[in-house]
Write a protein that holds these residues in place. Sequence first.
Motif, mmCIF file in Angstrom:
data_model
loop_
_atom_site.group_PDB
_atom_site.id
_atom_site.type_symbol
_atom_site.label_atom_id
_atom_site.label_comp_id
_atom_site.label_asym_id
_atom_site.label_seq_id
_atom_site.Cartn_x
_atom_site.Cartn_y
_atom_site.Cartn_z
ATOM 1 N N TYR A 193 0.823 -1.203 0.000
ATOM 2 C CA TYR A 193 0.000 0.000 0.000
ATOM 3 C C TYR A 193 0.863 1.261 0.000
ATOM 4 O O TYR A 193 2.088 1.198 0.203
ATOM 5 C CB TYR A 193 -0.916 0.016 1.230
ATOM 6 C CG TYR A 193 -2.019 -1.008 1.183
ATOM 7 C CD1 TYR A 193 -3.153 -0.797 0.406
ATOM 8 C CD2 TYR A 193 -1.942 -2.186 1.917
ATOM 9 C CE1 TYR A 193 -4.184 -1.727 0.361
ATOM 10 C CE2 TYR A 193 -2.970 -3.122 1.882
ATOM 11 C CZ TYR A 193 -4.083 -2.886 1.103
ATOM 12 O OH TYR A 193 -5.091 -3.813 1.056
ATOM 13 N N GLU A 194 0.181 2.388 -0.209
ATOM 14 C CA GLU A 194 0.826 3.702 -0.146
ATOM 15 C C GLU A 194 2.075 3.752 -1.021
ATOM 16 O O GLU A 194 3.156 4.109 -0.581
ATOM 17 C CB GLU A 194 1.168 4.067 1.309
ATOM 18 C CG GLU A 194 -0.041 4.155 2.225
ATOM 19 C CD GLU A 194 -0.975 5.283 1.849
ATOM 20 O OE1 GLU A 194 -0.505 6.419 1.699
ATOM 21 O OE2 GLU A 194 -2.193 5.012 1.699
ATOM 22 N N TRP A 195 1.893 3.380 -2.280
ATOM 23 C CA TRP A 195 2.974 3.459 -3.263
ATOM 24 C C TRP A 195 4.215 2.679 -2.821
ATOM 25 O O TRP A 195 5.335 3.181 -2.848
ATOM 26 C CB TRP A 195 3.277 4.922 -3.586
ATOM 27 C CG TRP A 195 2.158 5.519 -4.372
ATOM 28 C CD1 TRP A 195 0.996 6.035 -3.881
ATOM 29 C CD2 TRP A 195 2.052 5.576 -5.797
ATOM 30 N NE1 TRP A 195 0.170 6.416 -4.915
ATOM 31 C CE2 TRP A 195 0.789 6.159 -6.100
ATOM 32 C CE3 TRP A 195 2.902 5.205 -6.841
ATOM 33 C CZ2 TRP A 195 0.366 6.367 -7.409
ATOM 34 C CZ3 TRP A 195 2.468 5.427 -8.141
ATOM 35 C CH2 TRP A 195 1.214 5.995 -8.411
ATOM 36 N N GLY A 196 3.964 1.433 -2.424
ATOM 37 C CA GLY A 196 5.056 0.518 -2.113
ATOM 38 C C GLY A 196 5.695 0.707 -0.767
ATOM 39 O O GLY A 196 6.654 -0.005 -0.436
ATOM 40 N N SER A 197 5.170 1.619 0.045
ATOM 41 C CA SER A 197 5.844 1.928 1.309
ATOM 42 C C SER A 197 5.339 1.112 2.490
ATOM 43 O O SER A 197 6.005 1.050 3.530
ATOM 44 C CB SER A 197 5.693 3.419 1.632
ATOM 45 O OG SER A 197 4.327 3.773 1.824
ATOM 46 N N ILE A 198 4.183 0.467 2.359
ATOM 47 C CA ILE A 198 3.589 -0.234 3.500
ATOM 48 C C ILE A 198 3.239 -1.661 3.106
ATOM 49 O O ILE A 198 2.470 -1.891 2.169
ATOM 50 C CB ILE A 198 2.329 0.494 3.995
ATOM 51 C CG1 ILE A 198 2.688 1.881 4.527
ATOM 52 C CG2 ILE A 198 1.622 -0.330 5.073
ATOM 53 C CD1 ILE A 198 1.491 2.689 4.987
ATOM 54 N N GLU A 247 6.574 12.891 -5.339
ATOM 55 C CA GLU A 247 7.364 11.703 -5.664
ATOM 56 C C GLU A 247 7.093 10.590 -4.666
ATOM 57 O O GLU A 247 6.961 10.827 -3.466
ATOM 58 C CB GLU A 247 8.857 12.047 -5.692
ATOM 59 C CG GLU A 247 9.234 13.008 -6.797
ATOM 60 C CD GLU A 247 10.722 13.302 -6.852
ATOM 61 O OE1 GLU A 247 11.488 12.654 -6.096
ATOM 62 O OE2 GLU A 247 11.121 14.186 -7.635
ATOM 63 N N ALA A 248 6.996 9.359 -5.191
ATOM 64 C CA ALA A 248 6.821 8.166 -4.357
ATOM 65 C C ALA A 248 8.198 7.556 -4.130
ATOM 66 O O ALA A 248 8.712 6.808 -4.960
ATOM 67 C CB ALA A 248 5.877 7.182 -5.030
ATOM 68 N N THR A 249 8.805 7.864 -3.011
ATOM 69 C CA THR A 249 10.219 7.525 -2.785
ATOM 70 C C THR A 249 10.442 6.058 -2.450
ATOM 71 O O THR A 249 11.578 5.583 -2.509
ATOM 72 C CB THR A 249 10.792 8.397 -1.662
ATOM 73 O OG1 THR A 249 9.994 8.225 -0.480
ATOM 74 C CG2 THR A 249 10.766 9.867 -2.068
ATOM 75 N N ALA A 250 9.389 5.321 -2.114
ATOM 76 C CA ALA A 250 9.575 3.905 -1.764
ATOM 77 C C ALA A 250 9.775 3.030 -2.994
ATOM 78 O O ALA A 250 10.184 1.869 -2.856
ATOM 79 C CB ALA A 250 8.376 3.403 -0.962
ATOM 80 N N LEU A 251 9.496 3.556 -4.180
ATOM 81 C CA LEU A 251 9.661 2.795 -5.414
ATOM 82 C C LEU A 251 10.888 3.294 -6.159
ATOM 83 O O LEU A 251 11.090 4.500 -6.321
ATOM 84 C CB LEU A 251 8.416 2.933 -6.301
ATOM 85 C CG LEU A 251 7.102 2.416 -5.707
ATOM 86 C CD1 LEU A 251 5.937 2.694 -6.645
ATOM 87 C CD2 LEU A 251 7.189 0.913 -5.407
#
Length: 603
Positions: A132-137, A327-331
């Motif tokens: 979830y949450e753009w790869g962060s969770i 920006e989605a920083t987890a990806l």
Amino acid sequence: MSSLDLAVIGNCMISALVDRRAHIVWSCFPRFDGDPVFSALLDSPDGQTDAEQKGVFAIDMVGMVSCEQSYIQNTAVLVSRLTDSFGNILEITDFAPRFKHFDRTFRPPLLIRRVTPIKGRPRIRVRLRPHYEWGSIKPDTTRGSNHLRFVGPHSSLRLTTDASVSYVHEERPFVVERPLSFFFGEDEPLRSEADTTAREFLDSTISFWHDWVRSLSIPFDWQEAVIRAAITLKLCNFEETGAIVAALTTSVPEAPHTQRNWDYRYCWLRDAYFVIQALNRLGTTKTMEEYLTYITNIVDDMDAIPNQKDMPPLFSITRSPDLEEREATALAGYRGMGPVRVGNAAYTQVQNDAYGSIVLASVHAFLDKRMIRPVGNRALFAHLEKLGHRAIEVFDQPDAGPWELRTKAAVHTFPSVMCWAACDRLAKIAVAMEREDRAAFWRENADRMHRIIDEKAYNPQKGTFVSSFGGEDLDATLLLLHELNFVKPDDPRFIATVDAAGKALRRGDLLMRYDVEDDFGLMHTAFMICGFWYVDALNAIGRKEEARELFERILGLRNSFGLFSEDADFTTGELWGNFPQTYSMVGLINSAVRLSRSWEDAF
């Protein structure tokens, strides 16, 4: 390594991209612009192992040596046939259910994967790793007797299956001895038997697509290519509101190691107009009507905002104008080439072609006798006239242009011509409505604008039209001047422009948007639709055989599923940019319709 050799499945509510190993590597929930719970496409740094991978729904065949994939003919249903080193064979059928139910279209946010043993005793391992949450969770997982729940901070998703839930949860290999079904979607129980439901949903979905394709008016030549392009455009239609997204992904870079990676999961008025135009050529009036409902709501929205003058060039699929970019920083990004962007700052830009895009898309509501909107058309015409007045005000004013330059402004030719087209079409609509006073008003303004554009956008020293008033450079939108009826195709100035654009912008069989530095430097890939625009322009000026041969070569750049992305390397043909790109599929359809033999001539 990730590539854009991907298939797309969907149902006009959600979609998913499936790679050459039958892995689902991209899918947003609960709709196109939602959270990508399967985001592996944008999280693939070098050296990553399967064990490290997240955001994927993989059904891996143990010992697989080959994977042959194809769509069931004339559908959005994908079949992957996997073989292992011992000769065991199984099939994975992927689809999103879509069919008529109780006289309504049933299109839930649901992916169905059906696994069938074909030969021997194949073994599989399921890796279901939504994030979830753009790869962060990573979600919390709970289990029931035949389902797994993936609990996130704001929503939950559920897998229901008749396979062993323990094996799936533990990612443990097991033998497939009978057909198995996997339902992944919103956290709602499946209140029927899994195998029967999967078969019934599959049969009904196949029937829907077969009926939809039968309704198309297709050209004689390149039928399979056109059908696949039409299905793909339909899959980019968010049917609930009528919006059409530019692509189903974000942040696939236009070229390797550049910052040109944007979020395209929104509705650009310009792109959507071209999609509607292409689908209308194939006779799909229902999609056109749904889009007209979407843009008439946009027009009403703009009227309701005090002091709102400029029309934003794009909207969310539910018409929200706030698409703030972050920006989605987890990806890590496609092949590790970040950043991954969410939202698109272009929504704040001034792009003056928006007025023409809306009016041109709306013309069908007045002139196409298949569409019955007599009462609403009077109010719609009044709204469109307001856009026309704004087009008169801005047609010779600077904007960001059709290529959305972020730090440069000029009076660009294409937006100016689109403003003229808005007034030209309003005059024609007024004639159809027997509004002689309004027809005279719009014709007078359209003719005046035409004279000014004709003078300012033509460079007598170069002998061609140019990209901006008083400029010297060319861009590919100049190839559309005849299609918009601004010039006749036999106009010597247009013929010279086509010749000059071919010399300046063509690289191999493809064309760049322009050949000057922009905010990010020079272009390193070609923009797919520009190649089709060039094909159409060649055909229009009489170079028909050359156009046909070039079209055939560009078709050869489609991926193995018959799909295009936004861009391609003009040396290797490798696809880049967001995927699948509606613009590119539109270009394929338009060129095929124009170049094809008629059905009468073919027999």
